[in-house]
Design a protein around this motif. Structure first.
Motif, short mmCIF file in Angstrom:
data_model
loop_
_atom_site.label_atom_id
_atom_site.label_comp_id
_atom_site.label_asym_id
_atom_site.label_seq_id
_atom_site.Cartn_x
_atom_site.Cartn_y
_atom_site.Cartn_z
N MET A 123 0.85 -1.20 0.00
CA MET A 123 0.00 0.00 0.00
C MET A 123 0.89 1.25 0.00
O MET A 123 1.79 1.38 0.83
CB MET A 123 -0.88 -0.02 1.26
CG MET A 123 -1.85 1.14 1.33
SD MET A 123 -2.59 1.29 2.97
CE MET A 123 -3.57 -0.21 3.05
N SER A 124 0.62 2.18 -0.94
CA SER A 124 1.42 3.41 -1.00
C SER A 124 0.91 4.41 0.03
O SER A 124 -0.30 4.47 0.28
CB SER A 124 1.29 4.08 -2.36
OG SER A 124 1.69 3.22 -3.37
N SER A 125 1.83 5.21 0.57
CA SER A 125 1.36 6.31 1.42
C SER A 125 1.06 7.51 0.52
O SER A 125 1.43 7.54 -0.64
CB SER A 125 2.39 6.65 2.48
OG SER A 125 3.60 6.95 1.84
N VAL A 126 0.39 8.47 1.11
CA VAL A 126 -0.02 9.66 0.38
C VAL A 126 0.72 10.87 0.95
O VAL A 126 0.89 10.97 2.16
CB VAL A 126 -1.54 9.87 0.55
CG1 VAL A 126 -1.94 11.27 0.20
CG2 VAL A 126 -2.32 8.90 -0.29
N LEU A 127 1.15 11.75 0.06
CA LEU A 127 1.70 13.02 0.50
C LEU A 127 0.61 14.08 0.36
O LEU A 127 0.04 14.24 -0.72
CB LEU A 127 2.91 13.39 -0.35
CG LEU A 127 3.49 14.79 -0.12
CD1 LEU A 127 4.06 14.92 1.28
CD2 LEU A 127 4.57 15.10 -1.15
N VAL A 128 0.32 14.76 1.46
CA VAL A 128 -0.68 15.85 1.43
C VAL A 128 0.00 17.15 1.82
O VAL A 128 0.64 17.24 2.87
CB VAL A 128 -1.85 15.57 2.40
CG1 VAL A 128 -2.81 16.76 2.42
CG2 VAL A 128 -2.61 14.31 2.02
N VAL A 129 -0.13 18.15 0.97
CA VAL A 129 0.41 19.48 1.26
C VAL A 129 -0.72 20.48 1.23
O VAL A 129 -1.55 20.46 0.30
CB VAL A 129 1.46 19.90 0.20
CG1 VAL A 129 2.10 21.22 0.58
CG2 VAL A 129 2.50 18.83 0.04
N GLY A 130 -0.80 21.35 2.24
CA GLY A 130 -1.88 22.34 2.24
C GLY A 130 -1.83 23.19 3.48
O GLY A 130 -0.81 23.25 4.17
N SER A 131 -2.95 23.83 3.78
CA SER A 131 -2.99 24.71 4.95
C SER A 131 -3.41 23.93 6.20
O SER A 131 -4.14 22.96 6.13
CB SER A 131 -3.99 25.86 4.71
OG SER A 131 -5.29 25.37 4.50
N VAL A 132 -2.87 24.39 7.33
CA VAL A 132 -3.31 23.90 8.64
C VAL A 132 -3.73 25.16 9.39
O VAL A 132 -2.94 26.12 9.47
CB VAL A 132 -2.18 23.16 9.38
CG1 VAL A 132 -2.63 22.71 10.76
CG2 VAL A 132 -1.71 21.96 8.56
N ALA A 133 -4.95 25.17 9.87
CA ALA A 133 -5.51 26.45 10.33
C ALA A 133 -6.25 26.33 11.65
O ALA A 133 -6.62 25.24 12.09
CB ALA A 133 -6.49 26.96 9.26
N LEU A 134 -6.44 27.50 12.25
CA LEU A 134 -7.39 27.62 13.35
C LEU A 134 -8.58 28.37 12.77
O LEU A 134 -8.46 29.50 12.31
CB LEU A 134 -6.77 28.39 14.53
CG LEU A 134 -5.58 27.66 15.18
CD1 LEU A 134 -4.96 28.50 16.28
CD2 LEU A 134 -6.02 26.31 15.74
N ASP A 135 -9.73 27.71 12.77
CA ASP A 135 -10.93 28.26 12.13
C ASP A 135 -11.95 28.75 13.16
O ASP A 135 -12.05 28.19 14.26
CB ASP A 135 -11.65 27.16 11.32
CG ASP A 135 -10.95 26.83 10.00
OD1 ASP A 135 -9.98 27.51 9.65
OD2 ASP A 135 -11.42 25.88 9.34
N SER A 136 -12.70 29.78 12.76
CA SER A 136 -13.91 30.15 13.50
C SER A 136 -15.05 30.03 12.52
O SER A 136 -14.99 30.60 11.43
CB SER A 136 -13.84 31.60 13.99
OG SER A 136 -12.86 31.71 14.98
N VAL A 137 -16.07 29.30 12.91
CA VAL A 137 -17.17 29.03 11.98
C VAL A 137 -18.50 29.40 12.64
O VAL A 137 -18.77 29.01 13.77
CB VAL A 137 -17.19 27.54 11.58
CG1 VAL A 137 -18.38 27.24 10.66
CG2 VAL A 137 -15.89 27.16 10.88
#
Ligand code: AMP
Length: 301
Positions: free
Chosen positions: A1-15
């Motif tokens: 099984m291949s692993s996945v590379l995920v690149v993006g934002s990590v945030a503190l959200d107010s909803v």
């Protein structure tokens, strides 16, 4: 099984919705996508947070076996986003964006991530998404997600990126905005001409259109009644899609159809609570049950 590379934002959200408001939630495209992908395959995450990033959120990544070696922790405050939904939750207004540590973010791939075969470039500036690919030997399959902001302010960078990815995921209004087409079938074809072999156009509660090489698939959304917070649905969709593909290791239109069903299901579960609360305790059996039901809902002969 291949692993996945995920690149993006990590945030503190107010909803904020018409009935509830929650602050300091775990958010960001990479957070949602990584947790969603983790139901199928190991995930390596690349992003950035400040020193205010709460330990319980790091604990959640660890619980989901997400490798955070590529998550930079630097002095300063974490990227913060706040948004407000109307009664009709298809309509959202961004109230504020504080870039903070994100302003100077340069994704740096640890050596061990550079050979990743399955890559999700979750929603961040297209220049940064390209910078990730610059550091890799040619992956087997790259998905890029984007948003209206980048179509408005970084269109050229986005067009450059599109020449280098296998699949683009975006929503219906973004597809029209990027191509100038007024209907989605033409938009799908126009996007494929810009580079990606596969295009998934999301239509919110109306599902998704998948375009392949002379192949086409229209998928409904999994029907839910308990919609609490749609934030991150698109990121979960992308994460579930790449996670399923990496787990099987094979890329074909048939596998892609299954993959977007998985992405759609994990998104349908995530929107039943704020932030990632619902996915925290989610059991694979619930995903499997919805998958089985989706088969029944979509079979007509
Ligand atoms: P979605 O609901 O799929 O649009 O994703 C919402 C998530 O995107 C939130 O958790 C935000 O923190 C994150 N987000 C909002 N604006 C940006 C941006 N400009 N770049 C990266 N991530 C963002």
């Amino acid at each position: 099984m291949s692993s996945v590379l995920v690149v993006g934002s990590v945030a503190l959200d107010s909803v904020k919705t018409t009935t509830e408001q929650h602050d300091n939630l775990l958010g960001g495209s990479a957070s949602y996508a990584s947790v969603a992908a983790s139901f199928w395959t190991p995930v390596n995450m690349v992003g950035i947070v400040g020193e205010d990033f709460p330990q319980p959120f790091l604990d959640l990544f660890a619980k989901k076996k997400i490798d955070t070696m590529g998550l930079q922790r630097v002095p300063g405050k974490t990227f913060a986003w706040s948004g407000e939904y109307e009664q009709d939750m298809n309509n959202r207004r961004t109230l504020s964006v504080e870039l903070n540590v994100f302003e100077y973010f340069q994704p740096i791939l640890p050596e061990a991530y550079r050979q990743s075969e399955f890559v999700l470039l979750a929603n961040i500036a297209p220049k940064l998404q390209s910078h990730v690919l610059d550091q890799m030997s040619r992956p087997k399959f790259v998905i890029a997600d984007t948003m209206d902001l980048w179509i408005n302010i970084a269109r050229e960078d986005l067009c450059e990126l599109l020449k280098r990815v296998d699949m683009l995921i975006l929503n219906d209004s973004e597809a029209k905005q990027l191509t100038g087409c007024t209907h989605l079938i033409s938009a799908g074809a126009a996007l494929q001409k810009m580079g990606p072999k596969y295009v998934a156009i999301k239509k919110g509660e109306h599902g998704c259109l998948l375009f392949g090489d002379k192949e086409f698939f229209a998928m409904p959304a999994y029907p839910i009644e308990n919609l609490k917070d749609p934030t991150g649905a698109g990121d979960c969709f992308a994460g579930g899609t790449i996670g399923f593909l990496a787990a099987g290791g094979e890329v074909s239109f048939k596998e892609l159809k299954r993959a977007i069903v998985c992405g759609s299901i994990v998104a349908s579960i995530n929107v039943e609570s704020f932030s990632l609360k619902r996915l925290e305790e989610l059991d694979q059996r619930e995903i499997n049950l919805r998958y089985k039901l989706m088969k029944e809902f979509t079979r007509f002969e």
